[in-house]
Design an enzyme around this catalytic site. Structure first.
Site, PDB file in Angstrom:
ATOM      1  N   LYS A   9      71.117  47.547 133.818  1.00 16.42           N
ATOM      2  CA  LYS A   9      71.442  48.233 135.063  1.00 16.42           C
ATOM      3  C   LYS A   9      71.971  49.662 134.856  1.00 16.42           C
ATOM      4  O   LYS A   9      72.263  50.041 133.763  1.00 16.42           O
ATOM      5  CB  LYS A   9      72.486  47.420 136.009  1.00 16.42           C
ATOM      6  N   TYR A  49      66.898  42.346 145.960  1.00 22.15           N
ATOM      7  CA  TYR A  49      68.040  42.036 146.608  1.00 22.15           C
ATOM      8  C   TYR A  49      67.844  41.520 148.018  1.00 22.15           C
ATOM      9  O   TYR A  49      68.973  41.543 148.771  1.00 22.15           O
ATOM     10  CB  TYR A  49      69.198  43.059 146.351  1.00 22.15           C
ATOM     11  N   ASN A 112      78.334  45.599 136.537  1.00 19.58           N
ATOM     12  CA  ASN A 112      78.093  44.549 135.825  1.00 19.58           C
ATOM     13  C   ASN A 112      77.200  44.495 134.742  1.00 19.58           C
ATOM     14  O   ASN A 112      76.993  43.425 134.222  1.00 19.58           O
ATOM     15  CB  ASN A 112      78.672  43.225 136.336  1.00 19.58           C
ATOM     16  N   HIS A 115      71.272  42.333 135.229  1.00 20.14           N
ATOM     17  CA  HIS A 115      70.602  41.364 136.167  1.00 20.14           C
ATOM     18  C   HIS A 115      69.821  40.361 135.237  1.00 20.14           C
ATOM     19  O   HIS A 115      69.100  40.702 134.379  1.00 20.14           O
ATOM     20  CB  HIS A 115      69.680  41.863 137.063  1.00 20.14           C
ATOM     21  N   GLU A 126      60.359  37.123 139.897  1.00 17.94           N
ATOM     22  CA  GLU A 126      60.918  38.693 139.334  1.00 17.94           C
ATOM     23  C   GLU A 126      59.877  39.130 138.416  1.00 17.94           C
ATOM     24  O   GLU A 126      59.751  40.344 138.358  1.00 17.94           O
ATOM     25  CB  GLU A 126      62.359  38.297 139.009  1.00 17.94           C
TER      26      GLU A 126
HETATM   27  O1  CDP Z   1      73.769  39.245 139.544  1.00 18.93           O
HETATM   28  P1  CDP Z   1      74.252  37.960 139.904  1.00 18.93           P
HETATM   29  O2  CDP Z   1      73.206  37.063 139.893  1.00 18.93           O
HETATM   30  O3  CDP Z   1      75.249  37.290 138.811  1.00 18.93           O
HETATM   31  O4  CDP Z   1      75.117  37.880 141.121  1.00 18.93           O
HETATM   32  P2  CDP Z   1      74.819  37.898 142.535  1.00 18.93           P
HETATM   33  O5  CDP Z   1      75.621  37.207 143.527  1.00 18.93           O
HETATM   34  O6  CDP Z   1      73.089  37.569 142.774  1.00 18.93           O
HETATM   35  O7  CDP Z   1      74.866  39.358 143.219  1.00 18.93           O
HETATM   36  C1  CDP Z   1      73.755  40.438 142.653  1.00 18.93           C
HETATM   37  C2  CDP Z   1      74.429  41.787 142.291  1.00 18.93           C
HETATM   38  O8  CDP Z   1      75.139  42.284 143.365  1.00 18.93           O
HETATM   39  C3  CDP Z   1      75.591  41.476 141.248  1.00 18.93           C
HETATM   40  O9  CDP Z   1      75.142  41.464 139.932  1.00 18.93           O
HETATM   41  C4  CDP Z   1      76.467  42.685 141.685  1.00 18.93           C
HETATM   42  O10 CDP Z   1      76.025  43.798 141.043  1.00 18.93           O
HETATM   43  C5  CDP Z   1      76.376  42.921 143.020  1.00 18.93           C
HETATM   44  N1  CDP Z   1      77.389  42.588 143.984  1.00 18.93           N
HETATM   45  C6  CDP Z   1      78.381  43.447 144.464  1.00 18.93           C
HETATM   46  O11 CDP Z   1      78.328  44.538 144.265  1.00 18.93           O
HETATM   47  N2  CDP Z   1      79.396  42.840 145.201  1.00 18.93           N
HETATM   48  C7  CDP Z   1      79.659  41.693 145.364  1.00 18.93           C
HETATM   49  N3  CDP Z   1      80.855  41.197 146.111  1.00 18.93           N
HETATM   50  C8  CDP Z   1      78.815  40.678 144.645  1.00 18.93           C
HETATM   51  C9  CDP Z   1      77.539  40.925 143.917  1.00 18.93           C
HETATM   52 MG    MG Z   2      71.716  36.984 141.579  1.00 17.93          MG
END
Ligand code: CDP
Ligand code: MG
Length: 139
Positions: A9, A49, A112, A115, A126
């Site tokens: 990212k 997303y 974070n 991805h 993907e």
């Molecule tokens: O990336 P991951 O699959 O661990 O998490 P996700 O729940 O699929 O969310 C996708 C991405 O959205 C996260 O990696 C974060 O960058 C972002 N996110 C965010 O900005 N705020 C949140 N409360 C949850 C996720």
């Molecule tokens: Mg995810």
């Protein structure tokens, strides 16, 4: 052998951590089979997303993901999907286990670093979205 999709990212790009992340995947025995650098746009992000489109953080997330280029990649190995998710750690760096990428370098739940696909079916989708078949190299 299982494949998974991994994307570096913008925050990791800005912090020069792209290859630190890739190095951890290599050391865990995973093999890169596809890689490309690109700048995401709203079209890419609305699809990538889509499952978060109704969330309060969606627009901020899209803005963040357009800050800098990203590196899209595919990694292969036994249980590649689970292995990569374990190496990167929980979504929120504060909850990520010690020694994971997000624990070590993550700024907050949005920034974070990386991805990674959350399951084999998502991985297939993907990979197919970011790479043509002839860009995924069998070696
Ligand atoms: O990336 P991951 O699959 O661990 O998490 P996700 O729940 O699929 O969310 C996708 C991405 O959205 C996260 O990696 C974060 O960058 C972002 N996110 C965010 O900005 N705020 C949140 N409360 C949850 C996720
Ligand atoms: Mg995810």
């Amino acid at each position: 052998m299982e494949k998974t999709f991994v994307m570096i990212k913008p925050d990791a790009m800005q912090k020069s951590l792209a290859f630190e992340v890739f190095s951890r995947l290599e050391k865990a025995g995973l093999k890169p089979v596809a890689m490309k650098m690109l700048k995401l746009d709203d079209v890419n992000l609305d699809v990538h997303y889509a499952h978060h489109a109704d969330k309060s953080f969606f627009n901020d997330l899209k803005t963040f993901m357009k800050e800098s280029p990203v590196i899209a990649s595919v990694w292969e190995g036994e249980n590649a999907v689970t292995k990569v998710r374990e190496l990167i750690g929980a979504t929120n760096p504060e909850q990520a286990s010690a020694g994971t990428v997000r624990h070590d370098y993550g700024e907050n739940i949005q920034r974070n670093l990386v991805h990674a696909s959350d399951g084999p079916d998502t991985a297939k989708e993907e990979i197919g979205r970011f790479f043509n078949e002839n860009e995924v190299i069998n070696w």
